[in-house]
Design a protein around this motif. Structure first.
Motif, PDB file in Angstrom:
ATOM      1  N   PHE A 119     -14.423  -8.244 -34.059  1.00 57.41           N
ATOM      2  CA  PHE A 119     -15.766  -8.065 -34.301  1.00 57.41           C
ATOM      3  C   PHE A 119     -16.310  -6.981 -33.897  1.00 57.41           C
ATOM      4  O   PHE A 119     -17.884  -6.224 -34.215  1.00 57.41           O
ATOM      5  CB  PHE A 119     -16.503  -8.830 -33.479  1.00 57.41           C
ATOM      6  CG  PHE A 119     -16.313 -10.569 -33.286  1.00 57.41           C
ATOM      7  CD1 PHE A 119     -15.423 -10.411 -34.450  1.00 57.41           C
ATOM      8  CD2 PHE A 119     -16.851 -11.388 -33.127  1.00 57.41           C
ATOM      9  CE1 PHE A 119     -14.979 -12.073 -35.545  1.00 57.41           C
ATOM     10  CE2 PHE A 119     -16.190 -13.124 -33.425  1.00 57.41           C
ATOM     11  CZ  PHE A 119     -14.898 -13.060 -33.981  1.00 57.41           C
ATOM     12  N   ALA A 167     -19.672  -5.172 -35.756  1.00 58.46           N
ATOM     13  CA  ALA A 167     -20.973  -4.778 -35.207  1.00 58.46           C
ATOM     14  C   ALA A 167     -21.936  -3.782 -35.525  1.00 58.46           C
ATOM     15  O   ALA A 167     -23.115  -3.233 -35.304  1.00 58.46           O
ATOM     16  CB  ALA A 167     -20.604  -4.814 -33.269  1.00 58.46           C
ATOM     17  N   ARG A 168     -20.731  -2.583 -35.228  1.00 61.18           N
ATOM     18  CA  ARG A 168     -21.390  -1.069 -35.853  1.00 61.18           C
ATOM     19  C   ARG A 168     -21.283  -0.808 -37.242  1.00 61.18           C
ATOM     20  O   ARG A 168     -22.585  -0.140 -37.967  1.00 61.18           O
ATOM     21  CB  ARG A 168     -20.410   0.021 -35.041  1.00 61.18           C
ATOM     22  CG  ARG A 168     -19.612  -0.197 -36.023  1.00 61.18           C
ATOM     23  CD  ARG A 168     -18.124   1.230 -35.238  1.00 61.18           C
ATOM     24  NE  ARG A 168     -16.947   1.392 -35.909  1.00 61.18           N
ATOM     25  CZ  ARG A 168     -16.098   1.867 -35.141  1.00 61.18           C
ATOM     26  NH1 ARG A 168     -15.672   2.221 -33.913  1.00 61.18           N
ATOM     27  NH2 ARG A 168     -14.609   1.997 -36.294  1.00 61.18           N
ATOM     28  N   ALA A 171     -23.079  -3.008 -38.313  1.00 62.00           N
ATOM     29  CA  ALA A 171     -24.219  -4.189 -39.306  1.00 62.00           C
ATOM     30  C   ALA A 171     -25.760  -3.583 -38.385  1.00 62.00           C
ATOM     31  O   ALA A 171     -26.591  -3.490 -38.961  1.00 62.00           O
ATOM     32  CB  ALA A 171     -24.371  -5.522 -37.997  1.00 62.00           C
ATOM     33  N   ALA A 172     -25.264  -2.555 -37.244  1.00 67.52           N
ATOM     34  CA  ALA A 172     -25.621  -1.814 -37.083  1.00 67.52           C
ATOM     35  C   ALA A 172     -26.433  -0.565 -38.090  1.00 67.52           C
ATOM     36  O   ALA A 172     -27.786  -0.162 -38.114  1.00 67.52           O
ATOM     37  CB  ALA A 172     -25.638  -0.934 -35.664  1.00 67.52           C
ATOM     38  N   LEU A 227     -21.303 -12.559 -38.499  1.00 70.76           N
ATOM     39  CA  LEU A 227     -21.611 -11.184 -39.267  1.00 70.76           C
ATOM     40  C   LEU A 227     -23.761 -11.733 -39.626  1.00 70.76           C
ATOM     41  O   LEU A 227     -24.290 -10.815 -39.871  1.00 70.76           O
ATOM     42  CB  LEU A 227     -21.970 -11.241 -40.576  1.00 70.76           C
ATOM     43  CG  LEU A 227     -20.004 -10.604 -40.677  1.00 70.76           C
ATOM     44  CD1 LEU A 227     -19.123 -10.799 -42.630  1.00 70.76           C
ATOM     45  CD2 LEU A 227     -20.193  -9.518 -40.108  1.00 70.76           C
ATOM     46  N   LEU A 229     -25.878 -10.667 -36.896  1.00 74.01           N
ATOM     47  CA  LEU A 229     -25.020  -9.295 -36.167  1.00 74.01           C
ATOM     48  C   LEU A 229     -26.441  -8.894 -36.489  1.00 74.01           C
ATOM     49  O   LEU A 229     -27.087  -8.009 -36.688  1.00 74.01           O
ATOM     50  CB  LEU A 229     -23.654  -8.754 -36.635  1.00 74.01           C
ATOM     51  CG  LEU A 229     -22.920  -8.804 -35.458  1.00 74.01           C
ATOM     52  CD1 LEU A 229     -21.422  -8.491 -35.916  1.00 74.01           C
ATOM     53  CD2 LEU A 229     -22.609  -8.985 -34.036  1.00 74.01           C
ATOM     54  N   CYS A 263     -24.574   1.387 -32.168  1.00 78.32           N
ATOM     55  CA  CYS A 263     -24.965   0.579 -31.866  1.00 78.32           C
ATOM     56  C   CYS A 263     -26.109  -0.726 -32.063  1.00 78.32           C
ATOM     57  O   CYS A 263     -27.277   0.624 -32.288  1.00 78.32           O
ATOM     58  CB  CYS A 263     -24.602   0.161 -30.113  1.00 78.32           C
ATOM     59  SG  CYS A 263     -25.223   1.160 -29.203  1.00 78.32           S
ATOM     60  N   GLY A 264     -26.367  -1.391 -32.185  1.00 79.06           N
ATOM     61  CA  GLY A 264     -27.417  -2.327 -32.762  1.00 79.06           C
ATOM     62  C   GLY A 264     -29.418  -1.767 -31.653  1.00 79.06           C
ATOM     63  O   GLY A 264     -28.822  -1.208 -30.278  1.00 79.06           O
ATOM     64  N   ARG A 273     -27.090 -12.427 -28.774  1.00 82.60           N
ATOM     65  CA  ARG A 273     -25.780 -11.814 -28.472  1.00 82.60           C
ATOM     66  C   ARG A 273     -25.635 -11.363 -27.552  1.00 82.60           C
ATOM     67  O   ARG A 273     -26.501 -10.717 -26.471  1.00 82.60           O
ATOM     68  CB  ARG A 273     -25.799 -10.132 -29.686  1.00 82.60           C
ATOM     69  CG  ARG A 273     -26.481 -11.236 -31.105  1.00 82.60           C
ATOM     70  CD  ARG A 273     -26.300  -9.404 -31.569  1.00 82.60           C
ATOM     71  NE  ARG A 273     -28.151  -9.546 -31.288  1.00 82.60           N
ATOM     72  CZ  ARG A 273     -28.623  -8.047 -32.137  1.00 82.60           C
ATOM     73  NH1 ARG A 273     -28.221  -7.583 -32.934  1.00 82.60           N
ATOM     74  NH2 ARG A 273     -29.491  -7.306 -31.264  1.00 82.60           N
ATOM     75  N   SER A 300     -17.947  -0.761 -29.164  1.00 78.50           N
ATOM     76  CA  SER A 300     -18.562  -1.192 -29.566  1.00 78.50           C
ATOM     77  C   SER A 300     -19.517  -1.710 -27.760  1.00 78.50           C
ATOM     78  O   SER A 300     -20.797  -1.313 -27.480  1.00 78.50           O
ATOM     79  CB  SER A 300     -19.370  -2.527 -30.221  1.00 78.50           C
ATOM     80  OG  SER A 300     -19.231  -2.218 -31.764  1.00 78.50           O
ATOM     81  N   GLU A 352     -22.245  -0.145 -26.285  1.00 69.68           N
ATOM     82  CA  GLU A 352     -23.906  -1.264 -25.702  1.00 69.68           C
ATOM     83  C   GLU A 352     -24.241  -1.011 -24.604  1.00 69.68           C
ATOM     84  O   GLU A 352     -25.435  -0.657 -23.969  1.00 69.68           O
ATOM     85  CB  GLU A 352     -23.371  -2.740 -26.084  1.00 69.68           C
ATOM     86  CG  GLU A 352     -23.753  -2.237 -28.100  1.00 69.68           C
ATOM     87  CD  GLU A 352     -22.736  -4.140 -28.309  1.00 69.68           C
ATOM     88  OE1 GLU A 352     -23.257  -4.283 -29.546  1.00 69.68           O
ATOM     89  OE2 GLU A 352     -23.092  -4.875 -26.825  1.00 69.68           O
TER      90      GLU A 352
END
Length: 358
Positions: free
Chosen positions: A12, A16-17, A19-20, A45, A48, A186-187, A259, A277, A281
């Motif tokens: 995952f 995650a990255r 999506a960010a 997804l 995220l 990261c997000g 999350r 990730s 984070e």
């Protein structure tokens, strides 16, 4: 423009990255069509991405490694999966190339880091940008002779890109490409509902526990052995394990739609495995990391080197994890260098914009 992301299905963390970065692209270029393509479950997804304006395609672009559990690799199963994937990829590439062509836009392929992204880009006559902190060539190489053809094929695929967005905690990636180095990728955390926020604030900087998408089953009594600590973690898939953990007074399971990233601002430490990730984070919010060692995955060494330079941490053995010797009452080992640079997702988005629309 259409940005098509071939995201690794290994775990995952890649999703995650990716999506960010797509979130930053959506902010900067709302007119572009953005696509995240992965075998990671679509519901995760969507969680995220947080946006219905980003397309999700269910595709298996790579194997990575088949995990025996969150801390170990099943080499034999990985070889079998690689052989099966080679039979499936030609049809997948034709299917996705046809779908992309039907969108009627110029396309850029972003690979993180399935080697097959190079074949898709060639099929489309499209530019290819890689974004990663390692390649599968570097992971497969140490696994012995049976993996050498896969390692070499991956290495040659990576050399066919036009640009490498180099993430932190990186291995060599000697692909002879122009590079741009990124900060932490990261997000951004989303607001919590008041009840959860208040509970975490009342807990006084809890310890987050996480072992990636696979998770790792831990005896609930290990949490009970630390009554002065409050823990927070994503709920396990197994219903009996979930109920046993829910009964603990010093543990909070995250509700659906929350999350792990969203609770990092409330935490002081994290207990888990080496993970890109998670490290990005946690370091973004100056959270200390208790990391369980992993010996069979080359990326882990790079992650631990980077953590020693930029983050406060303690290293645990697997035996320490399983016996509850988590050292949460011990001081963290301070970093040897300054904190790592942030805003890597925005840097990646701007680099893609500059390349695609100079």
């Amino acid at each position: 423009m259409l940005i098509y992301v071939c995201s690794s299905s290994h775990g995952f963390g890649h999703a995650a990255r990716d999506a960010a970065v797509l979130q930053q692209l959506r902010r900067l270029r709302p007119d572009w069509q953005l696509v995240l393509s992965s075998q990671v479950p679509a519901g995760f997804l969507r969680l995220l991405l947080g946006s219905a304006t980003i397309d999700v395609r269910h595709c298996r672009w790579d194997v990575g490694t088949v995990q025996a559990d969150a801390l170990g690799v099943d080499a034999a199963a990985t070889l079998l999966a690689l052989e099966e994937l080679q039979q499936q990829l030609p049809e997948l590439i034709e299917q996705e190339a046809a779908w992309i062509a039907s969108q009627g836009r110029p396309v850029l392929v972003l690979g993180d880091i399935p080697p097959a992204a190079a074949d898709l880009a060639d099929r489309l006559t499209a530019p290819l940008v890689w974004m990663s902190n390692f390649g599968w060539d570097e992971i497969y190489g140490p696994y012995g002779e049976a993996f050498q053809s896969h390692a070499e094929a991956a290495h040659q695929a990576y050399r066919r890109g036009q640009l490498l967005l180099r993430c932190p905690f990186d291995l060599a990636m000697t692909w002879d490409l122009p590079e741009q180095r990124l900060g932490l990728v990261c997000g951004e955390p989303r607001p919590l509902v008041p009840a959860l926020r208040d509970r975490l604030l009342a807990a006084g900087a809890p310890v987050q526990v996480g072992f990636g998408g696979l998770g790792l089953k831990l005896n609930p009594q290990l949490f009970a052995a630390w009554p002065e600590q409050h823990f927070v973690m994503a709920p396990p898939a197994d219903s009996r394990e979930r109920e046993a953990l829910r009964a603990l007074p010093n543990l909070t399971l995250l509700p659906d739609g929350v999350r792990p990233l969203d609770v990092f601002p409330f935490c002081r430490r994290h207990l888990g495995k080496p993970g890109f990730s998670t490290f990005c984070e946690a370091l973004s919010f100056s959270v200390g990391l208790h990391v369980v060692e992993r010996r069979d995955f080359a990326e882990a060494k790079a992650l631990m080197r980077g953590l020693a330079r930029h983050g406060s941490s303690r290293l645990l053995s697997r035996d320490q994890l399983l016996t509850g010797d988590w050292q949460l009452d011990q001081p963290l080992v301070p970093p040897t260098q300054a904190a790592a640079a942030a805003h890597g997702a925005e840097q990646a988005a701007r680099a893609l914009i500059a390349y695609a629309d100079p």
